[in-house]
Design an enzyme around this catalytic site. Structure first.
Site, PDB file in Angstrom:
ATOM      1  N   SER A 121       0.760  -1.169   0.182  1.00  0.00           N
ATOM      2  CA  SER A 121       0.158  -0.001  -0.015  1.00  0.00           C
ATOM      3  C   SER A 121       0.916   1.400   0.045  1.00  0.00           C
ATOM      4  O   SER A 121       0.326   2.311  -0.276  1.00  0.00           O
ATOM      5  CB  SER A 121      -1.051  -0.035   1.337  1.00  0.00           C
ATOM      6  OG  SER A 121      -0.192  -0.218   2.210  1.00  0.00           O
ATOM      7  N   HIS A 142      -2.112  -2.956  -6.604  1.00  0.00           N
ATOM      8  CA  HIS A 142      -2.540  -2.353  -5.250  1.00  0.00           C
ATOM      9  C   HIS A 142      -3.962  -2.458  -5.202  1.00  0.00           C
ATOM     10  O   HIS A 142      -4.792  -1.642  -5.901  1.00  0.00           O
ATOM     11  CB  HIS A 142      -2.191  -0.853  -4.845  1.00  0.00           C
ATOM     12  CG  HIS A 142      -2.639  -0.467  -3.385  1.00  0.00           C
ATOM     13  ND1 HIS A 142      -2.956   0.815  -3.325  1.00  0.00           N
ATOM     14  CD2 HIS A 142      -3.008  -1.199  -2.340  1.00  0.00           C
ATOM     15  CE1 HIS A 142      -3.401   0.958  -1.736  1.00  0.00           C
ATOM     16  NE2 HIS A 142      -3.275  -0.100  -1.434  1.00  0.00           N
ATOM     17  N   GLU A 154      -5.003  -0.459  -8.194  1.00  0.00           N
ATOM     18  CA  GLU A 154      -3.912   0.844  -8.578  1.00  0.00           C
ATOM     19  C   GLU A 154      -2.656   0.060  -9.209  1.00  0.00           C
ATOM     20  O   GLU A 154      -1.948  -0.566  -8.021  1.00  0.00           O
ATOM     21  CB  GLU A 154      -3.638   1.709  -7.123  1.00  0.00           C
ATOM     22  CG  GLU A 154      -2.753   2.645  -7.354  1.00  0.00           C
ATOM     23  CD  GLU A 154      -2.749   3.676  -6.069  1.00  0.00           C
ATOM     24  OE1 GLU A 154      -2.814   2.859  -4.895  1.00  0.00           O
ATOM     25  OE2 GLU A 154      -2.162   4.944  -6.088  1.00  0.00           O
ATOM     26  N   ASN A 192      -3.571   5.994  -1.289  1.00  0.00           N
ATOM     27  CA  ASN A 192      -3.354   6.479   0.173  1.00  0.00           C
ATOM     28  C   ASN A 192      -2.655   7.627   0.255  1.00  0.00           C
ATOM     29  O   ASN A 192      -2.601   8.458   1.557  1.00  0.00           O
ATOM     30  CB  ASN A 192      -2.176   5.248   0.696  1.00  0.00           C
ATOM     31  CG  ASN A 192      -3.083   4.025   0.990  1.00  0.00           C
ATOM     32  OD1 ASN A 192      -4.339   4.244   1.491  1.00  0.00           O
ATOM     33  ND2 ASN A 192      -2.483   2.912   0.804  1.00  0.00           N
TER      34      ASN A 192
HETATM   35  N1  3HC Z   1     -17.101 -11.120   0.382  1.00  0.00           N
HETATM   36  C1  3HC Z   1     -18.302 -10.858  -0.208  1.00  0.00           C
HETATM   37  N2  3HC Z   1     -19.100 -10.121  -0.238  1.00  0.00           N
HETATM   38  C2  3HC Z   1     -18.875  -9.123   0.294  1.00  0.00           C
HETATM   39  C3  3HC Z   1     -17.672  -8.747   1.006  1.00  0.00           C
HETATM   40  C4  3HC Z   1     -16.863  -9.885   0.985  1.00  0.00           C
HETATM   41  N3  3HC Z   1     -15.713  -9.713   1.707  1.00  0.00           N
HETATM   42  N4  3HC Z   1     -17.792  -7.640   1.893  1.00  0.00           N
HETATM   43  C5  3HC Z   1     -18.933  -6.953   1.609  1.00  0.00           C
HETATM   44  N5  3HC Z   1     -19.635  -7.937   0.541  1.00  0.00           N
HETATM   45  C6  3HC Z   1     -20.712  -7.464  -0.098  1.00  0.00           C
HETATM   46  C7  3HC Z   1     -22.166  -7.831   0.761  1.00  0.00           C
HETATM   47  O1  3HC Z   1     -22.434  -9.185   0.854  1.00  0.00           O
HETATM   48  C8  3HC Z   1     -23.232  -7.113  -0.003  1.00  0.00           C
HETATM   49  O2  3HC Z   1     -23.510  -7.545  -0.905  1.00  0.00           O
HETATM   50  P1  3HC Z   1     -24.894  -6.917  -1.696  1.00  0.00           P
HETATM   51  O3  3HC Z   1     -24.873  -5.758  -2.300  1.00  0.00           O
HETATM   52  O4  3HC Z   1     -25.349  -8.033  -2.709  1.00  0.00           O
HETATM   53  O5  3HC Z   1     -26.076  -7.114  -0.620  1.00  0.00           O
HETATM   54  C9  3HC Z   1     -22.182  -5.743  -0.447  1.00  0.00           C
HETATM   55  O6  3HC Z   1     -20.740  -6.186  -0.349  1.00  0.00           O
HETATM   56  C10 3HC Z   1     -22.284  -4.624   0.501  1.00  0.00           C
HETATM   57  O7  3HC Z   1     -21.876  -5.249   1.803  1.00  0.00           O
HETATM   58  P2  3HC Z   1     -22.798  -4.907   3.072  1.00  0.00           P
HETATM   59  O8  3HC Z   1     -24.247  -4.866   2.788  1.00  0.00           O
HETATM   60  O9  3HC Z   1     -22.173  -6.127   4.317  1.00  0.00           O
HETATM   61  O10 3HC Z   1     -22.164  -3.486   3.806  1.00  0.00           O
HETATM   62  P3  3HC Z   1     -22.046  -2.197   3.060  1.00  0.00           P
HETATM   63  O11 3HC Z   1     -22.980  -1.768   1.986  1.00  0.00           O
HETATM   64  O12 3HC Z   1     -21.753  -1.365   3.794  1.00  0.00           O
HETATM   65  O13 3HC Z   1     -20.775  -2.502   2.159  1.00  0.00           O
HETATM   66  C11 3HC Z   1     -18.321  -2.241   1.929  1.00  0.00           C
HETATM   67  C12 3HC Z   1     -19.423  -2.999   2.850  1.00  0.00           C
HETATM   68  C13 3HC Z   1     -18.553  -2.992   0.735  1.00  0.00           C
HETATM   69  C14 3HC Z   1     -16.971  -2.507   2.777  1.00  0.00           C
HETATM   70  C15 3HC Z   1     -18.834  -0.853   1.809  1.00  0.00           C
HETATM   71  O14 3HC Z   1     -19.006  -0.251   3.206  1.00  0.00           O
HETATM   72  C16 3HC Z   1     -17.414  -0.107   1.238  1.00  0.00           C
HETATM   73  O15 3HC Z   1     -17.415  -0.017  -0.068  1.00  0.00           O
HETATM   74  N6  3HC Z   1     -16.788   0.687   2.229  1.00  0.00           N
HETATM   75  C17 3HC Z   1     -15.435   1.437   1.583  1.00  0.00           C
HETATM   76  C18 3HC Z   1     -14.445   0.471   1.493  1.00  0.00           C
HETATM   77  C19 3HC Z   1     -13.107   0.893   0.941  1.00  0.00           C
HETATM   78  O16 3HC Z   1     -13.170   1.972   0.921  1.00  0.00           O
HETATM   79  N7  3HC Z   1     -12.129   0.190   0.790  1.00  0.00           N
HETATM   80  C20 3HC Z   1     -10.941   0.747   0.449  1.00  0.00           C
HETATM   81  C21 3HC Z   1     -10.102   0.777   1.734  1.00  0.00           C
HETATM   82  S1  3HC Z   1      -8.534   1.459   1.460  1.00  0.00           S
HETATM   83  C22 3HC Z   1      -7.551   0.112   0.978  1.00  0.00           C
HETATM   84  O17 3HC Z   1      -8.208  -1.003   1.044  1.00  0.00           O
HETATM   85  C23 3HC Z   1      -6.363   0.427   0.489  1.00  0.00           C
HETATM   86  C24 3HC Z   1      -5.108   0.027   1.716  1.00  0.00           C
HETATM   87  O18 3HC Z   1      -3.978   0.156   1.211  1.00  0.00           O
HETATM   88  C25 3HC Z   1      -5.328   0.910   3.050  1.00  0.00           C
END
Ligand code: 3HC
Length: 285
Positions: A121, A142, A154, A192
């Site tokens: 990252s 990434h 990325e 990031n």
């Molecule tokens: N496997 C399978 N399905 C998953 C899953 C997983 N690990 N995680 C979430 N889902 C699915 C759920 O089943 C749901 O499916 P549906 O729409 O068909 O019902 C959908 O994704 C949405 O999940 P939830 O209903 O549980 O909850 P949310 O609507 O809040 O979504 C989330 C969860 C997808 C995590 C959403 O909140 C989100 O997009 N959050 C932001 C995530 C983000 O910004 N990620 C980047 C982080 S930075 C990074 O990774 C870089 C690093 O270097 C720091």
């Protein structure tokens, strides 16, 4: 449609197993490598759980799930796995020396055509590439958490990454349903460099009393149409990871504005790491 390829993913943690799942879902053969059978078993169980969510929502059938799982094998022998792979993706914890060791081993064992990628990252791809004799074939991939859901990869070009390696990596990423943005090799790359200072500013806002945790998150969630507020996202990513990335930004860019908020450091030192430890800005059961 790209032909099926053989992929080795090093690291069975959250990012590693998500990457394995995604490549296997799109028809590729994947070996998940880690140092212990226990870690591999936890990674395999996480993939089954995630696929189970897709089965439950009838996005895939149980037969699809079984087929995807059959394309995944587990190994503790990196050199052996990578010796038959077209692509290696390293997704271990953020330690430059450990990553360099992995790249050195992979470089010695992999065929000449194999592309060696890191899911880092924030660590320099150019420096990781120096551990190999094929810096033109080393690149950053990434992925975002949760990997099976998030659409971005990325791509990070090291100083010596070739155009051919970049084009091939983008093509493979698109073949697993992702869209790419390309970053040059600066600390924190694009994602990031922008995301973490925003999260850090949210922590400062809490620390200095601009708002409580719920208000900070709801303002950004509804006001900016983010899927989750920045404090909830920090918990989801892991506060230790957020702190580590802020440290990399500050060390690399040498500007005070990247200094991590003391509250973030204190929480990490107290073991409040977010979702994975049960407590962060919120509590999790
Ligand atoms: N496997 C399978 N399905 C998953 C899953 C997983 N690990 N995680 C979430 N889902 C699915 C759920 O089943 C749901 O499916 P549906 O729409 O068909 O019902 C959908 O994704 C949405 O999940 P939830 O209903 O549980 O909850 P949310 O609507 O809040 O979504 C989330 C969860 C997808 C995590 C959403 O909140 C989100 O997009 N959050 C932001 C995530 C983000 O910004 N990620 C980047 C982080 S930075 C990074 O990774 C870089 C690093 O270097 C720091």
């Amino acid at each position: 449609m790209t032909d099926s390829i053989k992929v080795t993913v090093v690291g069975a943690g959250t990012m590693g197993n998500g990457i394995v799942q995604t490549f296997a879902t799109f028809g590729h053969t994947v070996t998940m490598v880690d140092v212990s059978e226990d870690a591999l078993e936890r990674g395999r169980a996480a993939i089954e759980k995630s696929l189970g969510r897709f089965v439950k929502k009838e996005k895939i059938s149980q037969d699809d799930c079984d087929e995807i799982m059959s394309r995944i094998s587990l190994s503790t022998d990196l050199a052996n796995a990578v010796s038959a792979s077209d692509l290696m993706i390293e997704a271990v914890f953020e330690n430059e020396e450990v990553k360099k060791d992995i790249f050195k081993t992979a470089d010695a064992a992999a065929p000449a055509h194999t592309i060696l990628a890191s899911n880092t990252s924030s660590i320099s791809i150019t420096r990781i590439a120096e551990a190999t004799n094929r810096p033109e074939k080393v690149i950053g991939m990434h992925f975002m958490n949760p990997v099976p859901i998030m659409k971005l990869v990325e791509i990070i070009r090291g100083e010596k990454t070739s155009d051919e390696t970049c084009a091939q990596t983008i093509s493979w990423s698109e073949a697993i349903g992702k869209t790419c943005g390309v970053a040059n090799d600066f600390p924190g790359f694009i994602a990031n460099r922008i995301l973490m200072p925003m999260i850090n500013e949210a922590v400062w806002s809490l620390h200095t009393g601009v708002g409580d945790r719920e208000s900070i998150d709801i303002v950004m969630k509804l006001g900016c149409n983010f899927p989750m507020g920045p404090l909830a996202l920090a918990d989801y990513i892991g506060l230790d990871i957020c702190l580590n990335i802020m440290d990399v930004l500050q060390d690399g860019l040498k500007e005070d504005k990247y200094a991590p908020c003391p509250m973030l450091r204190e929480m990490v030192e107290a073991g409040k790491l977010g979702v994975k430890s049960g407590v962060g800005f919120y509590e999790y059961s």
